[in-house]
Design an enzyme around this catalytic site. Structure first.
Site, PDB file in Angstrom:
ATOM      1  CG  HIS A 163      -2.156  -0.875   1.304  1.00 13.45           C
ATOM      2  ND1 HIS A 163      -2.027  -2.295   1.548  1.00 13.45           N
ATOM      3  CD2 HIS A 163      -3.475  -0.770   0.716  1.00 13.45           C
ATOM      4  CE1 HIS A 163      -3.277  -2.837   1.396  1.00 13.45           C
ATOM      5  NE2 HIS A 163      -4.030  -1.638   0.776  1.00 13.45           N
ATOM      6  CE  LYS A 169      -3.696  -0.778   4.605  1.00 12.65           C
ATOM      7  NZ  LYS A 169      -4.935   0.055   5.143  1.00 12.65           N
TER       8      LYS A 169
END
Length: 274
Positions: free
Chosen positions: A161, A165
């Protein structure tokens, strides 16, 4: 817009990337309208028009910090926030007897129990990922895990990601790991290996490993690897646009609107085997 449109509340940090995506998706969806938009205390977006923030023009909905006032006359709440906020919002949704769609990740087992308690009065749909593709992938992961015996096939879940995050492994990775564990009729909590560092020794047979990557602006890449001594199978999903999560959340809200209070997942929404 009409008086019969579903009145939607966005509590994703309305001025953030996901919040803006949700606002635009609701505005573009027939039969839905933006009822309220919530931000955290101290946000510079408070008091500004939600439509102006996301680029659709003035819609007469100022961003506020008062979820209770927003929930009272709403039909549904779309929640991509933090575990603590989600537990609070579940309680408010129960009081208001409305739909609560939860895309928040990082919730503990205790958080989930509190959310399930709120579902006695609210219609709650919770998923580590709102995408059709990911939830279909979960079914395939479960089927593959059931078909490939643990003695000969290792399972590893790989995810990447963006660099903003804050939780790991991702909610989607845990969802996929849970499906693999379900396929093998084992408990993920006792079979998951989330950290490997130093001299780890040989891989424990039957365990489910997780690997986490963070970098750049990656929306979400997930792969489940089944590895034997002779071959390897990889089942993968790549998110190419954040709007897919918004579309899934709105699909869940529409589905849950006429359902009985209860705790549901995207597998229920999509009619996939649970």
């Amino acid at each position: 817009m009409t008086d019969t449109d579903m009145k939607m509340v966005v509590v994703a940090g309305a001025a953030g990337r996901m919040g803006q995506t949700l606002l635009k998706a609701i505005h573009a969806t027939p039969g839905m309208k933006i009822h309220a938009a919530i931000e955290r205390e101290g946000s510079s977006a408070i008091g500004k028009d939600a439509g102006e923030i996301c680029g659709i023009g003035d819609i007469g909905v100022p961003i506020s910090t008062d979820p209770l006032a927003a929930f009272v006359h709403a039909d549904a709440v779309i929640d991509f926030t933090s575990p603590a906020s989600t537990v609070e919002f579940a309680g408010l949704a129960a009081q208001a007897r409305i739909v609560h769609i939860i895309g928040t990740t990082g919730c503990s087992a205790d958080d989930v129990e509190k959310i399930k308690a709120a579902s006695r009065h609210a219609r709650i749909v919770m998923s580590g990922n709102m995408s059709l593709g990911v939830n279909l992938l979960g079914v395939l992961v479960r089927q593959a895990a059931a078909a490939l015996e643990a003695a000969n096939w290792d399972i590893e879940v790989l995810e990447m990601h963006h660099n903003k995050k804050v939780d790991a492994p991702s909610g989607t990775a845990l969802l996929l790991g849970a499906e693999a564990a379900k396929g093998r009729a084992i408990d993920l909590l006792t079979h998951a290996v989330k950290v490997r560092d130093g001299h780890t020794g040989a891989r424990e047979p039957g365990s489910i490993g997780f690997a986490t990557l963070r970098g750049g602006g990656v929306i979400g890449d997930h792969s489940v690897v089944y590895a034997s001594d002779e071959e390897m199978i990889t089942l993968s999903h790549r998110a190419m646009d954040r709007s897919l999560f918004a579309k899934g959340a709105l699909t869940a809200a529409r589905w849950a609107f006429d359902k009985k209070p209860g705790f549901y997942t995207m597998l229920d929404v999509l009619g996939l085997e649970n």
